[in-house]
Design an enzyme around this catalytic site. Sequence first.
Site, PDB file in Angstrom:
ATOM      1  N   SER A  95      41.243  24.220  19.038  1.00  0.00           N
ATOM      2  CA  SER A  95      40.601  25.463  18.950  1.00  0.00           C
ATOM      3  C   SER A  95      40.542  26.437  20.055  1.00  0.00           C
ATOM      4  O   SER A  95      40.853  25.940  21.034  1.00  0.00           O
ATOM      5  CB  SER A  95      39.227  24.475  19.118  1.00  0.00           C
ATOM      6  N   SER A 149      19.699  30.885   9.620  1.00  0.00           N
ATOM      7  CA  SER A 149      18.957  31.091   8.375  1.00  0.00           C
ATOM      8  C   SER A 149      19.798  30.654   7.231  1.00  0.00           C
ATOM      9  O   SER A 149      21.120  31.049   7.128  1.00  0.00           O
ATOM     10  CB  SER A 149      18.689  32.685   8.261  1.00  0.00           C
ATOM     11  N   LEU A 169      30.185  35.496  11.375  1.00  0.00           N
ATOM     12  CA  LEU A 169      29.216  36.388  11.356  1.00  0.00           C
ATOM     13  C   LEU A 169      28.828  37.215  12.714  1.00  0.00           C
ATOM     14  O   LEU A 169      28.159  37.929  13.041  1.00  0.00           O
ATOM     15  CB  LEU A 169      27.781  35.874  11.089  1.00  0.00           C
ATOM     16  N   LEU A 176      26.716  40.852  12.426  1.00  0.00           N
ATOM     17  CA  LEU A 176      27.071  41.201  11.190  1.00  0.00           C
ATOM     18  C   LEU A 176      26.180  40.921  10.318  1.00  0.00           C
ATOM     19  O   LEU A 176      26.177  40.954   8.922  1.00  0.00           O
ATOM     20  CB  LEU A 176      28.660  40.515  10.807  1.00  0.00           C
ATOM     21  N   TYR A 214      27.522  21.051  22.420  1.00  0.00           N
ATOM     22  CA  TYR A 214      26.518  21.872  21.801  1.00  0.00           C
ATOM     23  C   TYR A 214      25.216  21.082  22.022  1.00  0.00           C
ATOM     24  O   TYR A 214      25.259  19.922  21.867  1.00  0.00           O
ATOM     25  CB  TYR A 214      26.701  22.096  20.204  1.00  0.00           C
TER      26      TYR A 214
END
Length: 261
Positions: A126, A231, A178, A183, A59
Amino acid sequence: MQYVRLGNSGLQVSKIILGCMSYGSPEWQPWVLGEKEGIEHVKFAYENGINTFDTANVYSNGHSEIVLGKAIKTLNLPREDIVVLTKHIFASIKASLSRLQLEYVDLLQSLHDVVQAGYVRYIGMSSCNAYHSYLIPIPVHIMQNYAITHNLTPFISMQNHYNLIYHFGVGSIPWSPLGRGYLTRPLDEKTKRSGTDRFYGRYENVSMAQIALAWIMAKEGVTAPIVGTTSTDNLRISLLDAEEIKSLEEPYVAQALIGHT
């Protein structure tokens, strides 16, 4: 916030896990938040009961781990009270611990040896199919049984792609609950991520994100979803009854494999 046991381990994780893919360097992906906002998100999550954080060395090319490590130090989060998950290969675990400024992480989706070396406490898997693990064409249940019968470290969790628009049917900690943002807003609304991510019905006073989280948290077998978000509003929890869950699932159409190799 509720806390649950992850698999058969001694780890107690919050019912929502904060995914830290969204924090690091905007140069890696334009929708990624920088260090200051990332630390603010970790602070908000911890103050609202989230004690579990998921990151990876890929990441933002490792900068996500740096942001999480700085947040832990800056906010003075008690190490014994938080659970840190990261995804790695063995050769990079020391560099990851250095970036995080920690002596160990709580869960590493990798190898038995790093547990024996004291760098991690447990291992998980994973993005795997039931019939093989990532890059290894061996059924997962065979590897798990081999580990148990040969006194190796068994897997305690599975982190797979699972949400209201992509699901199929150890402790499950699914990523992308999400749906990579699909979504959380109407489909015709564009964002930085919807324009760059290649994978890419409202209720009164309840956000679409709350509905998506409520659905996945109600599914049997799901320990805690990993919520990566730009968010903090998307970390708020709502509840759905059985009839609402059924109505949400009725339009679902089986999808081609996404997020696995």
